[in-house]
Motif scaffolding. Structure first.
Motif, mmCIF file in Angstrom:
data_model
loop_
_atom_site.group_PDB
_atom_site.id
_atom_site.type_symbol
_atom_site.label_atom_id
_atom_site.label_comp_id
_atom_site.label_asym_id
_atom_site.label_seq_id
_atom_site.Cartn_x
_atom_site.Cartn_y
_atom_site.Cartn_z
ATOM 1 N N TRP A 98 0.828 -1.289 0.167
ATOM 2 C CA TRP A 98 -0.083 -0.087 0.018
ATOM 3 C C TRP A 98 0.766 1.340 -0.055
ATOM 4 C CZ3 TRP A 98 -4.811 -0.206 3.555
ATOM 5 C CH2 TRP A 98 -5.385 -1.346 3.119
ATOM 6 N N THR A 99 0.370 2.340 -0.645
ATOM 7 C CA THR A 99 0.872 3.707 -0.831
ATOM 8 C C THR A 99 -0.160 4.360 0.387
ATOM 9 O OG1 THR A 99 2.234 3.532 -2.595
ATOM 10 C CG2 THR A 99 2.010 5.592 -1.896
ATOM 11 N N ILE A 100 0.373 5.279 1.075
ATOM 12 C CA ILE A 100 -0.653 5.909 2.055
ATOM 13 C C ILE A 100 -0.335 7.416 2.084
ATOM 14 C CG2 ILE A 100 -1.417 3.832 3.146
ATOM 15 C CD1 ILE A 100 0.140 5.165 5.712
ATOM 16 N N LEU A 101 -1.172 8.212 2.329
ATOM 17 C CA LEU A 101 -0.907 9.493 2.686
ATOM 18 C C LEU A 101 -1.565 9.687 4.261
ATOM 19 C CD1 LEU A 101 -1.819 12.725 0.709
ATOM 20 C CD2 LEU A 101 -2.620 12.467 3.212
ATOM 21 N N ASN A 102 -0.672 10.082 5.087
ATOM 22 C CA ASN A 102 -0.953 10.471 6.526
ATOM 23 C C ASN A 102 -0.848 11.938 6.891
ATOM 24 O OD1 ASN A 102 -1.696 8.842 8.996
ATOM 25 N ND2 ASN A 102 0.485 9.572 9.756
ATOM 26 N N LEU A 103 -2.172 12.199 7.050
ATOM 27 C CA LEU A 103 -2.098 13.815 7.414
ATOM 28 C C LEU A 103 -1.233 14.233 8.626
ATOM 29 C CD1 LEU A 103 -5.924 14.810 7.134
ATOM 30 C CD2 LEU A 103 -3.837 15.516 5.332
ATOM 31 N N PRO A 104 -0.619 15.227 8.711
ATOM 32 C CA PRO A 104 -0.029 15.627 9.888
ATOM 33 C C PRO A 104 -1.042 15.966 11.007
ATOM 34 C CG PRO A 104 0.795 16.935 8.125
ATOM 35 C CD PRO A 104 -0.327 16.330 7.692
ATOM 36 N N LYS A 105 -0.861 15.558 12.283
ATOM 37 C CA LYS A 105 -1.635 15.901 13.356
ATOM 38 C C LYS A 105 -2.278 17.295 13.467
ATOM 39 C CE LYS A 105 -0.153 12.449 16.501
ATOM 40 N NZ LYS A 105 0.446 12.166 17.537
ATOM 41 N N GLU A 106 -1.683 18.304 12.958
ATOM 42 C CA GLU A 106 -2.278 19.826 12.857
ATOM 43 C C GLU A 106 -3.179 19.763 11.959
ATOM 44 O OE1 GLU A 106 1.613 19.846 11.610
ATOM 45 O OE2 GLU A 106 1.287 18.783 13.531
ATOM 46 N N ALA A 107 -2.970 19.109 10.741
ATOM 47 C CA ALA A 107 -4.167 19.147 9.586
ATOM 48 C C ALA A 107 -5.189 18.233 10.044
ATOM 49 C CB ALA A 107 -3.556 18.734 8.217
ATOM 50 N N SER A 108 -4.909 17.312 10.538
ATOM 51 C CA SER A 108 -6.145 16.249 11.039
ATOM 52 C C SER A 108 -7.197 16.798 11.956
ATOM 53 C CB SER A 108 -5.348 15.014 11.714
ATOM 54 O OG SER A 108 -6.597 14.013 11.802
ATOM 55 N N ALA A 109 -6.469 17.805 13.070
ATOM 56 C CA ALA A 109 -7.088 18.411 13.969
ATOM 57 C C ALA A 109 -8.356 19.539 13.444
ATOM 58 C CB ALA A 109 -6.171 19.114 14.871
ATOM 59 N N LYS A 110 -8.029 19.724 12.268
ATOM 60 C CA LYS A 110 -8.902 20.857 11.684
ATOM 61 C C LYS A 110 -10.229 20.035 10.947
ATOM 62 C CE LYS A 110 -5.173 23.838 10.767
ATOM 63 N NZ LYS A 110 -4.475 24.780 9.677
ATOM 64 N N LEU A 111 -10.182 18.797 11.128
ATOM 65 C CA LEU A 111 -11.306 18.113 10.291
ATOM 66 C C LEU A 111 -12.408 17.944 11.266
ATOM 67 C CD1 LEU A 111 -9.223 15.046 8.833
ATOM 68 C CD2 LEU A 111 -10.360 17.099 7.532
ATOM 69 N N PRO A 112 -13.764 17.935 10.822
ATOM 70 C CA PRO A 112 -15.018 17.878 11.671
ATOM 71 C C PRO A 112 -15.100 16.583 12.544
ATOM 72 C CG PRO A 112 -15.478 17.513 9.497
ATOM 73 C CD PRO A 112 -13.965 17.790 9.527
ATOM 74 N N SER A 113 -14.240 15.590 12.280
ATOM 75 C CA SER A 113 -14.605 14.454 13.275
ATOM 76 C C SER A 113 -13.346 13.676 13.332
ATOM 77 C CB SER A 113 -15.591 13.546 12.193
ATOM 78 O OG SER A 113 -15.565 12.228 12.869
ATOM 79 N N ARG A 114 -13.269 12.930 14.430
ATOM 80 C CA ARG A 114 -12.105 11.853 14.892
ATOM 81 C C ARG A 114 -12.233 10.696 14.055
ATOM 82 N NH1 ARG A 114 -9.289 15.226 14.783
ATOM 83 N NH2 ARG A 114 -8.178 13.944 14.435
#
Length: 70
Positions: A17-33
């Motif tokens: 698999w090739t994956i994209l893992n968002l940085p935690k700072e970017a992920s924290a801006k999403l509307p859901s965990r």
């Protein structure tokens, strides 16, 4: 609600698999965990994906071959 999140990321390999893992700072801006549907661009190529939570405060998705090639 729609918002823009900009972030530089590096694709990673996990076995086949090739994956994209968002940085935690970017992920924290999403509307859901939890799982979140997104639209985005990678190097100008449009995509849609379901981001999955990684259990460590971020989100990830598998980057398919078509998106990798573009």
């Amino acid at each position: 609600m729609s918002s823009l999140i900009h972030s530089k990321v590096t694709l990673s390999k996990i076995e086949t698999w090739t994956i994209l893992n968002l940085p935690k700072e970017a992920s924290a801006k999403l509307p859901s965990r939890g799982q979140v549907m997104i639209k985005g661009k990678i190097n100008g190529a449009d995509f849609q994906a379901a981001l999955e939570p990684d259990g460590e405060g971020s989100h990830w998705f598998e980057v398919d071959e078509t998106l990798q090639e573009s």
